[in-house]
Design a protein around this motif. Structure first.
Motif, PDB file in Angstrom:
ATOM      1  N   VAL A   1      -5.460   0.151  13.336  1.00 53.28           N
ATOM      2  CA  VAL A   1      -4.208   0.464  12.639  1.00 53.28           C
ATOM      3  C   VAL A   1      -4.369   0.280  11.134  1.00 53.28           C
ATOM      4  N   ALA A   2      -3.743   1.171  10.360  1.00 52.72           N
ATOM      5  CA  ALA A   2      -3.554   0.988   8.920  1.00 52.72           C
ATOM      6  C   ALA A   2      -2.109   1.360   8.615  1.00 52.72           C
ATOM      7  N   VAL A   3      -1.480   0.615   7.708  1.00 53.67           N
ATOM      8  CA  VAL A   3      -0.059   0.796   7.415  1.00 53.67           C
ATOM      9  C   VAL A   3       0.115   1.138   5.945  1.00 53.67           C
ATOM     10  N   VAL A   4       1.012   2.096   5.663  1.00 50.17           N
ATOM     11  CA  VAL A   4       1.298   2.498   4.294  1.00 50.17           C
ATOM     12  C   VAL A   4       2.806   2.543   4.082  1.00 50.17           C
ATOM     13  N   SER A   5       3.193   2.508   2.808  1.00 41.36           N
ATOM     14  CA  SER A   5       4.587   2.706   2.422  1.00 41.36           C
ATOM     15  C   SER A   5       4.728   4.126   1.883  1.00 41.36           C
ATOM     16  N   ASP A   6       5.545   4.920   2.543  1.00 39.51           N
ATOM     17  CA  ASP A   6       5.720   6.314   2.158  1.00 39.51           C
ATOM     18  C   ASP A   6       7.077   6.465   1.485  1.00 39.51           C
ATOM     19  N   PRO A   7       7.107   6.850   0.196  1.00 41.00           N
ATOM     20  CA  PRO A   7       8.399   6.958  -0.507  1.00 41.00           C
ATOM     21  C   PRO A   7       9.307   8.031   0.059  1.00 41.00           C
ATOM     22  N   ASP A   8       8.753   8.956   0.832  1.00 41.65           N
ATOM     23  CA  ASP A   8       9.570   9.998   1.440  1.00 41.65           C
ATOM     24  C   ASP A   8      10.269   9.522   2.707  1.00 41.65           C
ATOM     25  N   ARG A   9       9.997   8.281   3.097  1.00 39.33           N
ATOM     26  CA  ARG A   9      10.606   7.724   4.302  1.00 39.33           C
ATOM     27  C   ARG A   9      11.257   6.396   3.952  1.00 39.33           C
ATOM     28  N   GLU A  10      12.126   5.922   4.821  1.00 44.24           N
ATOM     29  CA  GLU A  10      12.836   4.672   4.567  1.00 44.24           C
ATOM     30  C   GLU A  10      12.177   3.482   5.255  1.00 44.24           C
ATOM     31  N   LEU A  11      10.982   3.674   5.738  1.00 41.11           N
ATOM     32  CA  LEU A  11      10.291   2.574   6.397  1.00 41.11           C
ATOM     33  C   LEU A  11       8.793   2.783   6.254  1.00 41.11           C
ATOM     34  N   LYS A  12       8.060   1.687   6.402  1.00 43.28           N
ATOM     35  CA  LYS A  12       6.610   1.780   6.388  1.00 43.28           C
ATOM     36  C   LYS A  12       6.143   2.521   7.636  1.00 43.28           C
ATOM     37  N   VAL A  13       4.991   3.154   7.515  1.00 42.19           N
ATOM     38  CA  VAL A  13       4.496   3.958   8.625  1.00 42.19           C
ATOM     39  C   VAL A  13       3.054   3.569   8.918  1.00 42.19           C
ATOM     40  N   GLY A  14       2.639   3.786  10.156  1.00 36.71           N
ATOM     41  CA  GLY A  14       1.300   3.405  10.577  1.00 36.71           C
ATOM     42  C   GLY A  14       0.466   4.606  10.970  1.00 36.71           C
ATOM     43  N   VAL A  15      -0.821   4.494  10.723  1.00 41.06           N
ATOM     44  CA  VAL A  15      -1.811   5.410  11.266  1.00 41.06           C
ATOM     45  C   VAL A  15      -2.560   4.620  12.325  1.00 41.06           C
ATOM     46  N   SER A  16      -2.470   5.044  13.575  1.00 39.63           N
ATOM     47  CA  SER A  16      -3.061   4.295  14.684  1.00 39.63           C
ATOM     48  C   SER A  16      -4.045   5.185  15.435  1.00 39.63           C
ATOM     49  N   SER A  17      -5.302   4.793  15.420  1.00 44.16           N
ATOM     50  CA  SER A  17      -6.331   5.562  16.100  1.00 44.16           C
ATOM     51  C   SER A  17      -7.547   4.682  16.328  1.00 44.16           C
ATOM     52  N   PRO A  18      -8.185   4.778  17.495  1.00 52.62           N
ATOM     53  CA  PRO A  18      -9.433   4.041  17.701  1.00 52.62           C
ATOM     54  C   PRO A  18     -10.501   4.372  16.663  1.00 52.62           C
ATOM     55  N   HIS A  19     -10.402   5.531  16.029  1.00 53.62           N
ATOM     56  CA  HIS A  19     -11.376   5.892  15.001  1.00 53.62           C
ATOM     57  C   HIS A  19     -11.269   5.001  13.770  1.00 53.62           C
TER      58      HIS A  19
ATOM     59  N   LEU B   1       0.787  -1.240   0.000  1.00 50.72           N
ATOM     60  CA  LEU B   1       0.000   0.000   0.000  1.00 50.72           C
ATOM     61  C   LEU B   1       0.821   1.294   0.000  1.00 50.72           C
ATOM     62  N   PRO B   2       1.297   1.719  -1.169  1.00 49.45           N
ATOM     63  CA  PRO B   2       1.980   3.009  -1.243  1.00 49.45           C
ATOM     64  C   PRO B   2       1.006   4.171  -1.095  1.00 49.45           C
ATOM     65  N   VAL B   3       1.524   5.314  -0.656  1.00 46.24           N
ATOM     66  CA  VAL B   3       0.689   6.482  -0.401  1.00 46.24           C
ATOM     67  C   VAL B   3      -0.039   6.936  -1.655  1.00 46.24           C
ATOM     68  N   ASP B   4       0.616   6.882  -2.826  1.00 47.11           N
ATOM     69  CA  ASP B   4      -0.043   7.382  -4.034  1.00 47.11           C
ATOM     70  C   ASP B   4      -1.266   6.547  -4.396  1.00 47.11           C
ATOM     71  N   ALA B   5      -1.263   5.255  -4.061  1.00 42.43           N
ATOM     72  CA  ALA B   5      -2.451   4.427  -4.312  1.00 42.43           C
ATOM     73  C   ALA B   5      -3.610   4.868  -3.418  1.00 42.43           C
ATOM     74  N   VAL B   6      -3.296   5.273  -2.189  1.00 38.65           N
ATOM     75  CA  VAL B   6      -4.335   5.788  -1.295  1.00 38.65           C
ATOM     76  C   VAL B   6      -4.943   7.051  -1.875  1.00 38.65           C
ATOM     77  N   GLU B   7      -4.107   7.951  -2.357  1.00 37.08           N
ATOM     78  CA  GLU B   7      -4.611   9.218  -2.886  1.00 37.08           C
ATOM     79  C   GLU B   7      -5.466   8.997  -4.124  1.00 37.08           C
ATOM     80  N   ARG B   8      -5.084   8.064  -4.994  1.00 37.81           N
ATOM     81  CA  ARG B   8      -5.904   7.759  -6.179  1.00 37.81           C
ATOM     82  C   ARG B   8      -7.273   7.237  -5.759  1.00 37.81           C
TER      83      ARG B   8
END
Length: 417
Positions: free
Chosen positions: A161-179, A84-91
Motif C-alpha cells: 500500500v501507498a497513500v497520497v493526499s489528492d486535492p481533487d478529493r476530500e479524503l486521502k486515497v490509497g494505491v493497493s497492489s502486491p506489485h 504526501l500530496p499528489v503534486d509532490a509525487v509528480e515532481r
C-alpha cells in the motif's frame, strides 16, 4: 469455518493464510550495512527518496557513502512532503526519470517510503496516478524498490500500500497492489534513536492500530482467483503476527516516546511495527483507517494521531462482534484475565491509557472538528469500502455517526456494548 487457537482465547479464523513479503527483510541494529550489496543485485543507478531533515544526518551520509563505495551511482531526492500530496509525487517522478534509475530507495518515515513506491510505479507505468487508486489497479511489476524506515509505525517496508493526499478529493486515497511490496526491507532500529517524541508517538500508535485492526478484521473464506484481493481479511498467519505485534508494541511504546535514546525500546518498536505491517499487508485494516482518511484530509493531523485517536472508539464499536478477539488483545497487552467480556473491556481501557500516556488527543474536538462536520466525514469514510467493509461489524451510516459522535466529546459509553 474451523475454530483455531491464536492466543489467549480461541478465535474464529478461517484456516488459510496469505503473506506477501519482500525478497529480503533484514531486521537488527546495524542492518543498514547490508543495503549496498543487496541493491547491487538490481543495477547500478539508484534514486533515494529521503525526508529532507534526514538528508544531512550522519547515518544518511554513511549510507550514501557506502552505496557509492560499492560502485553505485546515487541521486538523492528530498522533496518529501508530510501526508504526501499528489503534486509532490509528480515532481519526484520527473526528477527521477532524468536519473534513469535501476532501483529506487525510500529512506525515512511513511511519506518517504510511500513516495519511493509511487516513483517506482510511475517510472514503469507512465499514466496519471489516479488511474492506480484502489485495489489491484497496477497492471504489472514496478521498478525494484528498497525501503529503509527510520520510524517504527507505518509498516510500509513490507506492505502493498501507498497513500497520497489528492486535492481533487476530500479524503486521502490509497494505491493497493502486491506489485508495491518492496523487494528489500532494511529495518535498523538505530535509525530511530533520538526521533522526536511526537513522531515516535504518532508512528508507534499507528503500528498498534495496524496490529489490532488486522486481528479484528472480518474473517471470511478466501476466494482463490487472480488477482487475489489485496486485503483478504483476518487469517491464520496474520493473526499470529498481529498478536505478537500487540505484545511487543504495548511493552515498548511508552518507553520509546519518553526515553528516545533507549535502544532496547527502539528495537522492540521496530520489530513490532514490522510484524504489524506483515499482518495488515494481507488481513487489512478497517474502521479507524477508513475514518482517518477524511479526518486527516480535513484537519491535516498526522495519520497516526488520527488512527490512534479513533482506535478506542472503534474497538468499543466492534465489541459486540469481537469480544473474543479483544480478550486476546488484552492478554497480549498484559491486562484482563478470565472473563472474556471483562478482558475485552480491559483491552479498550489499556489502549485509552496508552494514548493518554504518549500525548495523543482524546477527542475530535481537540483537532478542531465540529458536530456539523461529522455527517460528511461519515459519508466519505463509508466510500472507502476496502477498509469500511473489512471489520467484524457492518459499517453503516448509523454506526459511523455513533462512533464519530462519541469521539467528538470522548464518550466511550455512548457506543454499543
Amino acid at each position: 469455518m474451523t475454530r483455531i487457537a491464536t492466543g489467549g482465547a480461541a478465535a474464529d479464523d478461517p484456516v488459510f493464510g496469505v503473506l506477501r513479503l519482500p525478497d529480503h527483510v533484514h531486521l537488527g541494529a546495524g542492518s543498514r550495512a547490508s543495503l549496498p550489496g543487496l541493491l547491487a543485485g538490481y543495477g547500478r543507478r539508484v534514486v533515494v527518496c529521503c525526508d529532507p531533515f534526514l538528508a544531512a544526518t550522519a547515518h544518511f551520509d554513511e549510507l550514501v557513502a557506502g552505496l557509492r563505495a560499492a560502485g553505485l551511482e546515487v541521486v538523492v531526492l528530498t522533496d518529501v512532503v508530510p501526508e504526501l500530496p499528489v503534486d509532490a509525487v509528480e515532481r519526484a517522478v520527473r526528477a527521477a526519470r532524468e536519473a534513469r534509475p535501476d532501483v529506487v530507495v525510500g529512506y525515512g518515515g511513511g511519506s518517504a517510503l510511500d513516495l519511493g513506491k509511487l516513483v517506482a510505479l510511475r517510472l514503469v507505468h507512465d499514466r496519471p496516478l489516479a488511474e492506480f487508486y484502489g485495489e489491484n489497479a497496477v497492471p504489472g511489476p514496478v521498478l525494484p524498490f528498497a525501503a529503509v524506515p527510520t520510524t517504527a509505525g507505518t509498516g510500509s517496508e513490507v506492505t502493498p500500500v501507498a497513500v497520497v493526499s489528492d486535492p481533487d478529493r476530500e479524503l486521502k486515497v490509497g494505491v493497493s497492489s502486491p506489485h508495491l511490496v518492496p523487494r528489500v526491507a532494511i529495518v535498523d532500529p538505530e535509525l530511530g534513536v533520538g526521533a522526536p517524541p511526537a513522531v515516535t508517538a504518532h508512528s508507534g500508535i499507528d503500528a498498534l492500530v495496524h496490529a489490532i485492526e488486522s486481528y479484528t478484521a472480518g474473517g471470511r473464506a478466501p476466494v482463490w482467483r487472480d488477482p487475489l484481493a489485496v486485503f483478504v481479511g483476518r487469517n491464520r498467519m496474520s493473526s499470529l503476527l498481529a498478536l505478537e505485534a500487540v505484545r511487543v508494541i504495548g511493552g515498548n511504546l511508552r518507553t520509546a516516546v519518553h526515553r528516545g535514546s533507549d535502544l532496547a525500546a527502539r528495537e522492540g518498536m521496530a520489530y513490532g511495527a514490522l510484524l504489524a505491517g506483515m499482518a495488515f499487508g494481507s488481513a487489512g485494516t478497517h474502521l479507524s483507517h477508513a475514518l482517518q482518511y477524511p479526518i486527516g484530509a480535513l484537519t491535516h493531523a498526522p495519520h497516526g494521531l488520527g488512527t490512534g485517536l479513533m482506535l478506542p472508539y472503534v474497538m468499543r464499536a466492534c465489541l459486540p462482534a469481537a469480544e473474543a478477539e479483544l480478550a486476546d488483545v488484552a492478554a497480549a497487552l498484559g491486562v484482563g484475565r478470565g472473563d472474556p467480556a471483562a478482558a475485552a473491556r480491559a483491552a479498550i481501557d489499556e489502549v485509552a491509557a496508552l494514548l493518554a500516556d504518549i500525548g495523543i488527543p482524546r477527542t475530535l474536538g481537540e483537532l478542531g472538528i465540529t458536530a456539523e462536520q461529522l455527517p460528511r466525514i461519515a459519508a466519505l469514510a463509508l466510500q472507502v469500502r476496502r477498509l469500511a467493509g473489512n471489520a467484524m461489524v457492518e459499517a453503516t451510516p448509523e454506526l459511523f455517526d455513533r462512533i464519530l459522535a462519541a469521539a467528538l466529546h470522548g464518550d466511550l459509553e455512548g457506543l454499543p456494548s
